[in-house]
Design an enzyme around this catalytic site. Structure first.
Site: not given
Ligand code: UDP
Length: 330
Positions: A220, A282, A36, A189, A280, A168, A205, A140, A32
């Protein structure tokens, strides 16, 4: 095979479309275009449509005499799923069920489903094996697990065959920089840090510095998008009616947020200022998955196992196309 890639204009979908096309599959994209990009889809292969539109879904399956479906069209941001669960359940659960029911109506019997390591929640063992009990800790993860269950039930009752790929942190871009990652707004990230390197943000951040990990930041498993595409191609060939396959697709190696920042400093030569922020909602502390099963069964192996090669690949795309698909001339 004639394959409908739902969400094929998105990041992982478009790289998979490319790989499937390279080996000679007849590939169609249903998308949609909410997140994308039409420019990411091969010419003449895009059907613009929504998962909520069962009639359009059935028409796309029929018109192109589809043999198999790959389903990528889902919302994927953990923090967004916490603040807007309704949108996530509607799209990721109801939307996927619409697709499965359209497949039943038309008689399409194979599907590869994009799942996530987020179904594991806070795992007992790292790297996480596929038999680790799924216990999501965010909406999610719950939406993806709900469809994993639906697939198993549909396989038993309706004889569909499926593969679930749990992955992931997808990252990187196609090696020729023709397609890559472009989200608005960006929340992931690696692209965020690269925007700092491009001078588009002042700092990154770091969300949470008090996790029970070696340097206090989340760990990760970063998997290259071309490695993911290859996994989709290989698993498709193994799907059998009424049966399901579930694999992790991962490198088995984890990197902390600080290690990723360091890798970007090394690759780009930019100092990348960091500010420390609270956790953050979750976010599990560590998500690293074992991919032994897919390596053993399908001979798949990651071609980008190190964070530096992944960051190099992502940097090549972002520095060549700083405005993403807006830099394309259609
Ligand atoms: N993260 C961060 N700063 C950011 C974006 C992400 O510290 O601006 C951290 C986030 O808390 C997680 C990791 O980077 O621990 C990966 O986050 P991302 O959103 O890339 O992927 P997710 O693991 O949520 O699928």
């Amino acid at each position: 095979m004639r394959i409908l890639v739902v969400g094929g204009a998105g990041y992982i979908g478009s790289h998979t479309v490319r790989r499937l096309t390279q080996v000679g599959h007849d590939v169609w994209v249903y998308d949609n275009l909410s997140v994308g990009h039409a420019a990411a889809v091969p010419d003449g292969r895009l059907v613009v449509g929504d998962l909520a539109d069962s009639v359009a879904l059935e028409k796309a399956l029929r018109d192109h005499a589809i043999d198999a479906v790959m389903h990528f069209a889902a919302f994927t941001s953990v923090p967004e799923s916490v603040s807007e669960p309704a949108r996530y359940y509607r799209n990721n659960v109801v939307g996927a069920l619409n697709l499965l029911d359209a497949m039943r109506t038309v008689g399409v019997g194979k599907i590869v489903f994009s799942s996530t390591a987020a179904v594991y929640g806070v795992p007992d063992h790292v790297p996480i094996p596929e038999d680790s009990p799924p216990r999501p800790i965010n909406p999610y993860g719950f939406t993806k697990l709900a469809i994993e269950h639906a697939l198993a039930d549909y396989a038993r009752a309706y004889n569909i065959g499926f593969a679930v790929l749990r992955y992931f942190n997808a990252c990187g871009a196609s090696s020729d920089t023709s397609i890559g990652e472009d989200h608005t707004p960006e929340t992931h990230l690696i692209p965020i840090i690269l925007q700092v390197a491009l001078g588009r943000r002042e700092h990154v951040a770091v969300f949470g510095t008090d996790y029970p990990t070696p340097d206090g930041t989340c760990v990760r498993d970063y998997i290259h998008v071309e490695d993911l595409a290859e996994a989709h191609l290989r698993v498709l060939a193994r799907i059998e009616p009424g049966k399901g396959l579930t694999y992790n697709v991962a490198t088995g190696v984890g990197y902390s947020v600080r290690q990723v920042v360091e890798a970007v400093r090394k690759v780009t030569g930019h100092p990348i200022p960091v500010v420390e922020r609270p956790r953050r909602p979750g976010d599990p502390p560590v998500l690293v998955a074992s991919s032994q099963a897919i390596q053993r069964d399908l001979g798949w192996t990651p071609r980008y196992p190190s964070i530096e090669t992944i960051v190099q690949s992502a940097w090549k795309w972002h520095s060549t196309r700083p405005n993403g698909y807006a830099d394309y001339k259609l």
